[in-house]
Design an enzyme around this catalytic site. Structure first.
Site, PDB file in Angstrom:
ATOM      1  N   GLU A   1      -7.192   4.626   7.588  1.00 45.16           N
ATOM      2  CA  GLU A   1      -6.993   6.040   7.250  1.00 45.16           C
ATOM      3  C   GLU A   1      -8.201   6.596   6.485  1.00 45.16           C
ATOM      4  OE1 GLU A   1      -3.103   5.707   5.458  1.00 45.16           O
ATOM      5  OE2 GLU A   1      -2.244   5.289   7.420  1.00 45.16           O
TER       6      GLU A   1
ATOM      7  N   GLY B   1       2.172   2.399  11.196  1.00 43.87           N
ATOM      8  CA  GLY B   1       3.122   3.515  11.096  1.00 43.87           C
ATOM      9  C   GLY B   1       3.738   3.942  12.418  1.00 43.87           C
TER      10      GLY B   1
ATOM     11  N   HIS C   1      -9.649   0.966   4.680  1.00 48.10           N
ATOM     12  CA  HIS C   1      -8.405   1.183   5.428  1.00 48.10           C
ATOM     13  C   HIS C   1      -8.692   2.161   6.572  1.00 48.10           C
ATOM     14  CE1 HIS C   1      -4.361   2.533   6.399  1.00 48.10           C
ATOM     15  NE2 HIS C   1      -3.927   1.428   5.821  1.00 48.10           N
TER      16      HIS C   1
ATOM     17  N   ASN D   1       0.865  -1.179   0.000  1.00 52.71           N
ATOM     18  CA  ASN D   1       0.000   0.000   0.000  1.00 52.71           C
ATOM     19  C   ASN D   1       0.906   1.236   0.000  1.00 52.71           C
ATOM     20  OD1 ASN D   1      -1.829   2.019   0.505  1.00 52.71           O
ATOM     21  ND2 ASN D   1      -2.327   1.380   2.590  1.00 52.71           N
TER      22      ASN D   1
ATOM     23  N   LYS E   1       0.081   4.240  -0.342  1.00 54.24           N
ATOM     24  CA  LYS E   1      -0.607   5.423   0.199  1.00 54.24           C
ATOM     25  C   LYS E   1      -0.386   6.635  -0.729  1.00 54.24           C
ATOM     26  CE  LYS E   1      -0.273   3.463   4.762  1.00 54.24           C
ATOM     27  NZ  LYS E   1      -0.244   3.658   6.191  1.00 54.24           N
TER      28      LYS E   1
ATOM     29  N   GLU F   1      -5.394  -5.149  10.753  1.00 50.33           N
ATOM     30  CA  GLU F   1      -4.432  -4.072  10.962  1.00 50.33           C
ATOM     31  C   GLU F   1      -4.797  -3.300  12.231  1.00 50.33           C
ATOM     32  OE1 GLU F   1      -2.317  -2.696   7.215  1.00 50.33           O
ATOM     33  OE2 GLU F   1      -4.203  -1.627   7.250  1.00 50.33           O
TER      34      GLU F   1
ATOM     35  N   SER G   1       3.315  -1.681  10.665  1.00 52.36           N
ATOM     36  CA  SER G   1       4.736  -1.576  11.047  1.00 52.36           C
ATOM     37  C   SER G   1       5.571  -2.819  10.759  1.00 52.36           C
ATOM     38  CB  SER G   1       4.869  -1.197  12.526  1.00 52.36           C
ATOM     39  OG  SER G   1       4.399   0.112  12.734  1.00 52.36           O
TER      40      SER G   1
HETATM   41  P1  PGA Z   1       2.684   0.572   7.837  1.00 52.50           P
HETATM   42  O1  PGA Z   1       1.241   0.744   7.180  1.00 52.50           O
HETATM   43  O2  PGA Z   1       3.261  -0.709   7.318  1.00 52.50           O
HETATM   44  O3  PGA Z   1       3.450   1.787   7.390  1.00 52.50           O
HETATM   45  O4  PGA Z   1       2.482   0.535   9.324  1.00 52.50           O
HETATM   46  C1  PGA Z   1       0.389  -0.347   6.987  1.00 52.50           C
HETATM   47  C2  PGA Z   1      -0.914   0.118   6.410  1.00 52.50           C
HETATM   48  O5  PGA Z   1      -1.329   1.256   6.674  1.00 52.50           O
HETATM   49  O6  PGA Z   1      -1.564  -0.621   5.666  1.00 52.50           O
END
Ligand code: PGA
Length: 236
Positions: free
Chosen positions: A92, A161, A90, A8, A10, A155, A197
């Site tokens: 976000e 993150g 997601h 992803n 983003k 997740e 992460s």
């Molecule tokens: P990250 O993000 O690996 O940077 O923690 C995962 C995600 O948001 O799908």
């Protein structure tokens, strides 16, 4: 064991970065691992994938095919670019106000359009009530045919993150709830990923959890590290 890795990207990167990623990934060899790359929409055309193990995905999809949808991207447009997967719900996007109903509409539209939904679920805080995840899964797959192929990405929001990683036991506890629920609803074509992460230092340990692969965020942009993880997963 066959595994899936979803990248992803983003709202990151530019054409130079994606051109180099595609060039490199088109050449890598994998035996048992498949990869799905989810770039921002505007870069889809750069992803001319020639590697049978790598497919194209997106980070979101419209919930409707109504033409009066300013700013939205329809499944038909994604089909034209050979998009096979879409991340849906997601955290976000949930944080921007996407609710369970909207996510369910997107999941259904994906399935009608031959796009496999990668449905993200996860609690906001560590040790939060487990009902939340069950409710997120149940509503996302409400009225979805049980023969449909779906992917669930567990997740935990607190791990995205942040560099904070749940233990394998913690992941297994949450994933087993999702697995039981899907089995109870008699879905049989599903995969469950872990995301949050993941990096080159922790992926091998996380592979000990009862998961079918990873949803990777930040590390997807660090090509060498990403490739190490893909190879490591493939050799596991
Ligand atoms: P990250 O993000 O690996 O940077 O923690 C995962 C995600 O948001 O799908």
């Amino acid at each position: 064991m066959r595994k899936l890795i979803v990248a992803n990207y983003k709202m990151n990167g530019d054409s130079a970065l994606y051109t180099s990623i595609v060039k490199k990934l088109n050449k890598i060899k994998m035996l048992d691992t498949s990869v799905v790359l989810c770039p921002p929409f505007v870069y889809l055309d750069l992803f001319r994938l020639k590697n049978k193990k790598i497919s194209l995905g997106v980070q979101d999809i419209s919930n409707q095919i109504n033409h009066k949808s300013t700013g939205q991207i329809s499944p038909h447009m994604l089909n034209e670019f050979s998009v096979k997967y879409s991340i849906v719900g997601h955290s976000e996007r949930r944080a921007l106000g996407e609710n369970d109903d909207l996510i369910n509409q997107k999941v259904k539209l994906c399935i009608e359009s031959d796009i496999v939904p990668i449905i993200c679920v996860g609690e906001n805080e560590k040790d939060e009530n487990v009902d939340l995840i069950q409710n997120q899964v149940s509503s996302a797959i409400s009225k979805v045919k049980r023969s449909s192929k779906i992917i669930l990405a567990y997740e935990p929001v607190w791990a995205i993150g942040t560099g904070e990683i749940p233990s394998v036991e913690y992941i297994n506890k949450q994933v087993s709830l999702v697995r039981k629920l899907l089995k109870k609803k008699r879905f049989n074509d599903f995969l469950i990923l872990y995301g949050g992460s993941v990096d080159e230092d922790n992926y091998a340990n996380l592979l000990g959890a009862d998961i079918d692969g990873f949803l990777l965020g930040g590390v997807s942009l660090r090509l060498d590290e990403f490739l190490k993880i893909v190879k490591g997963v493939d050799n596991a």
